[in-house]
Design a protein around this motif. Structure first.
Motif, PDB file in Angstrom:
ATOM      1  N   VAL A  73       0.845  -1.193   0.000  1.00  0.00           N
ATOM      2  CA  VAL A  73       0.000   0.000   0.000  1.00  0.00           C
ATOM      3  C   VAL A  73       0.880   1.241   0.000  1.00  0.00           C
ATOM      4  CG1 VAL A  73      -0.167  -0.008   2.527  1.00  0.00           C
ATOM      5  CG2 VAL A  73      -1.886   1.206   1.168  1.00  0.00           C
ATOM      6  N   LEU A  74       0.444   2.287  -0.713  1.00  0.00           N
ATOM      7  CA  LEU A  74       1.132   3.565  -0.748  1.00  0.00           C
ATOM      8  C   LEU A  74       0.106   4.667  -0.516  1.00  0.00           C
ATOM      9  CD1 LEU A  74       3.748   5.197  -1.315  1.00  0.00           C
ATOM     10  CD2 LEU A  74       3.006   5.325  -3.707  1.00  0.00           C
ATOM     11  N   LEU A  75       0.398   5.555   0.463  1.00  0.00           N
ATOM     12  CA  LEU A  75      -0.442   6.702   0.764  1.00  0.00           C
ATOM     13  C   LEU A  75       0.325   7.968   0.397  1.00  0.00           C
ATOM     14  CD1 LEU A  75      -1.787   5.635   4.273  1.00  0.00           C
ATOM     15  CD2 LEU A  75      -2.901   5.328   2.054  1.00  0.00           C
ATOM     16  N   ARG A  76      -0.329   8.872  -0.337  1.00  0.00           N
ATOM     17  CA  ARG A  76       0.300  10.117  -0.800  1.00  0.00           C
ATOM     18  C   ARG A  76      -0.603  11.298  -0.444  1.00  0.00           C
ATOM     19  NH1 ARG A  76       0.314   9.202  -6.966  1.00  0.00           N
ATOM     20  NH2 ARG A  76       1.296  11.263  -6.933  1.00  0.00           N
ATOM     21  N   THR A  77      -0.019  12.347   0.096  1.00  0.00           N
ATOM     22  CA  THR A  77      -0.799  13.550   0.396  1.00  0.00           C
ATOM     23  C   THR A  77       0.006  14.791   0.048  1.00  0.00           C
ATOM     24  OG1 THR A  77      -2.093  14.710   2.106  1.00  0.00           O
ATOM     25  CG2 THR A  77      -0.012  13.703   2.801  1.00  0.00           C
ATOM     26  N   GLY A  78      -0.660  15.805  -0.495  1.00  0.00           N
ATOM     27  CA  GLY A  78       0.018  17.012  -0.916  1.00  0.00           C
ATOM     28  C   GLY A  78       0.323  17.938   0.250  1.00  0.00           C
ATOM     29  N   LEU A  79       1.573  18.406   0.317  1.00  0.00           N
ATOM     30  CA  LEU A  79       1.971  19.386   1.322  1.00  0.00           C
ATOM     31  C   LEU A  79       1.916  20.794   0.757  1.00  0.00           C
ATOM     32  CD1 LEU A  79       5.056  17.503   2.841  1.00  0.00           C
ATOM     33  CD2 LEU A  79       2.671  17.458   3.617  1.00  0.00           C
ATOM     34  N   THR A  80       2.348  20.945  -0.489  1.00  0.00           N
ATOM     35  CA  THR A  80       2.216  22.190  -1.238  1.00  0.00           C
ATOM     36  C   THR A  80       1.816  21.805  -2.657  1.00  0.00           C
ATOM     37  OG1 THR A  80       4.511  22.286  -2.045  1.00  0.00           O
ATOM     38  CG2 THR A  80       4.069  23.210   0.148  1.00  0.00           C
ATOM     39  N   LYS A  81       1.696  22.780  -3.541  1.00  0.00           N
ATOM     40  CA  LYS A  81       1.267  22.462  -4.903  1.00  0.00           C
ATOM     41  C   LYS A  81       2.285  21.637  -5.671  1.00  0.00           C
ATOM     42  CE  LYS A  81       2.995  26.655  -7.153  1.00  0.00           C
ATOM     43  NZ  LYS A  81       2.638  27.814  -8.003  1.00  0.00           N
ATOM     44  N   ASP A  82       3.561  21.648  -5.232  1.00  0.00           N
ATOM     45  CA  ASP A  82       4.592  20.881  -5.944  1.00  0.00           C
ATOM     46  C   ASP A  82       5.363  19.927  -5.029  1.00  0.00           C
ATOM     47  OD1 ASP A  82       6.001  22.717  -4.493  1.00  0.00           O
ATOM     48  OD2 ASP A  82       7.067  23.604  -6.179  1.00  0.00           O
ATOM     49  N   LEU A  83       4.809  19.595  -3.852  1.00  0.00           N
ATOM     50  CA  LEU A  83       5.493  18.712  -2.910  1.00  0.00           C
ATOM     51  C   LEU A  83       4.487  17.810  -2.219  1.00  0.00           C
ATOM     52  CD1 LEU A  83       8.234  18.039  -1.442  1.00  0.00           C
ATOM     53  CD2 LEU A  83       7.508  19.688   0.308  1.00  0.00           C
ATOM     54  N   TRP A  89       3.955   0.811   2.751  1.00  0.00           N
ATOM     55  CA  TRP A  89       4.080  -0.408   3.549  1.00  0.00           C
ATOM     56  C   TRP A  89       3.975  -1.594   2.599  1.00  0.00           C
ATOM     57  CZ3 TRP A  89      -0.222  -3.228   6.594  1.00  0.00           C
ATOM     58  CH2 TRP A  89       0.347  -4.239   7.395  1.00  0.00           C
ATOM     59  N   GLN A  90       4.922  -2.518   2.702  1.00  0.00           N
ATOM     60  CA  GLN A  90       4.875  -3.704   1.850  1.00  0.00           C
ATOM     61  C   GLN A  90       3.775  -4.666   2.274  1.00  0.00           C
ATOM     62  OE1 GLN A  90       8.855  -5.293   1.760  1.00  0.00           O
ATOM     63  NE2 GLN A  90       9.649  -3.562   0.570  1.00  0.00           N
ATOM     64  N   GLY A  91       3.190  -4.415   3.432  1.00  0.00           N
ATOM     65  CA  GLY A  91       1.958  -5.080   3.824  1.00  0.00           C
ATOM     66  C   GLY A  91       2.113  -6.486   4.341  1.00  0.00           C
ATOM     67  N   PRO A  92       0.985  -7.131   4.623  1.00  0.00           N
ATOM     68  CA  PRO A  92       1.016  -8.549   5.003  1.00  0.00           C
ATOM     69  C   PRO A  92       1.463  -9.385   3.810  1.00  0.00           C
ATOM     70  CG  PRO A  92      -1.244  -7.811   4.672  1.00  0.00           C
ATOM     71  CD  PRO A  92      -0.377  -6.580   4.602  1.00  0.00           C
ATOM     72  N   ALA A  93       2.265 -10.410   4.074  1.00  0.00           N
ATOM     73  CA  ALA A  93       2.846 -11.212   2.986  1.00  0.00           C
ATOM     74  C   ALA A  93       2.835 -12.690   3.354  1.00  0.00           C
ATOM     75  CB  ALA A  93       4.270 -10.754   2.688  1.00  0.00           C
ATOM     76  N   TRP A  94       2.916 -13.510   2.305  1.00  0.00           N
ATOM     77  CA  TRP A  94       2.927 -14.972   2.465  1.00  0.00           C
ATOM     78  C   TRP A  94       3.820 -15.555   1.391  1.00  0.00           C
ATOM     79  CZ3 TRP A  94       1.540 -18.590  -1.196  1.00  0.00           C
ATOM     80  CH2 TRP A  94       1.390 -19.922  -0.761  1.00  0.00           C
ATOM     81  N   TYR A  95       4.561 -16.602   1.734  1.00  0.00           N
ATOM     82  CA  TYR A  95       5.358 -17.278   0.709  1.00  0.00           C
ATOM     83  C   TYR A  95       5.308 -18.789   0.898  1.00  0.00           C
ATOM     84  CZ  TYR A  95       9.291 -18.869   3.602  1.00  0.00           C
ATOM     85  OH  TYR A  95      10.067 -19.533   4.518  1.00  0.00           O
TER      86      TYR A  95
END
Length: 255
Positions: A73-83, A89-95
């Motif tokens: 999962v990736l969360l992105r939020t704007g701090l300024t108009k260009d930043l 998080w690579q999250g829960p995994a299984w192999y």
């Protein structure tokens, strides 16, 4: 073999969000990034559903097959108009590993990452650029972690030829325990029809004291509406005699 740790899928032709910002785009599929910045006051949620890798190699003359699944999962939020600020998080995994008729499997949690992405104004309507400074913190369980933190600085440059075609190249420089690696990813993004778009890419990586690594990737994106998209992607490693594949599905939404 760590080919698929670096086999990234850069979204070059994704859903735009004209309500918020004409140049916004999701960074899925994969762990790469585009040149768009999340609008201030909004949150982009990009979720793997899941991502799968398959590796087949030979160890001491015995064939070994490993399948891994993880819900990154990736969360992105704007701090300024260009930043923007990114939290991953690579999250829960299984192999599961199968060797000589025996199966071994385990599950756990992957590493986390934090990054800052800044758009660079090139004063060109068709040419865009962004840089990303990122730290991957090795907090995951033993079988699902890089074990040591990785610090990277990346750049992405994209050129919009037309509404139907875009090219881009991403360069990534990273260091882990004083060992350096560089990754280059040229990409072609294209409109297919209606709400469908796609991309194809070549991945090159050279890590210190390791052989060159190569890979190919492709995928499709379906824009549900101005705020949401679905994606599907596949990739193949081109190194040596081992068989390496990666694929998965994803969902992205702009709140």
């Amino acid at each position: 073999m760590n080919m698929f740790k670096t086999l990234t899928f850069i979204l070059a032709a994704g859903a735009t969000v004209p309500t918020f910002a004409a140049d916004f785009s999701f960074d899925r599929p994969g762990s790469g990034f585009g040149t768009g910045i999340t609008p201030v006051g909004h949150l982009a949620w990009e979720q793997g559903l899941p991502t799968a890798t398959y590796n087949e190699t030979t160890v001491d003359g015995v064939k070994e097959k490993t399948v891994t699944l993880n819900e990154d999962v990736l969360l992105r939020t704007g701090l300024t108009k260009d930043l923007e600020l990114q939290l991953g998080w690579q999250g829960p995994a299984w192999y599961q590993t199968k060797r000589d008729g025996k199966k071994v499997h385990d599950n756990g949690l992957g590493d986390i990452s934090i990054g800052l992405k800044k758009a660079i104004d090139l004063d060109d309507d068709r040419l865009s650029m962004a840089i990303l400074a990122q730290a991957l913190i090795a907090t995951g369980n033993d079988e699902f972690t890089e074990h040591d933190d990785i610090y990277s600085l990346s750049s992405a440059v994209a050129y919009q030829y037309s509404d139907l075609l875009q090219t881009s190249i991403t360069m990534k420089y990273e260091v882990q325990n004083s060992d350096w690696a560089v990754t280059a990813i040229p990409t072609i993004g294209y409109k297919i029809t209606g709400k469908w778009s796609g991309y194809s890419e070549f991945v090159y990586r050279k890590a210190e004291s390791q052989d060159y690594e190569y890979g190919l990737g492709t995928g499709v994106i379906y824009a549900i509406n101005d705020r949401a998209q679905l994606d599907a992607s596949v990739g193949v490693g081109l190194n040596g005699d081992d068989k390496n594949y990666k694929g998965g599905f994803g969902f992205s939404y702009l709140f």
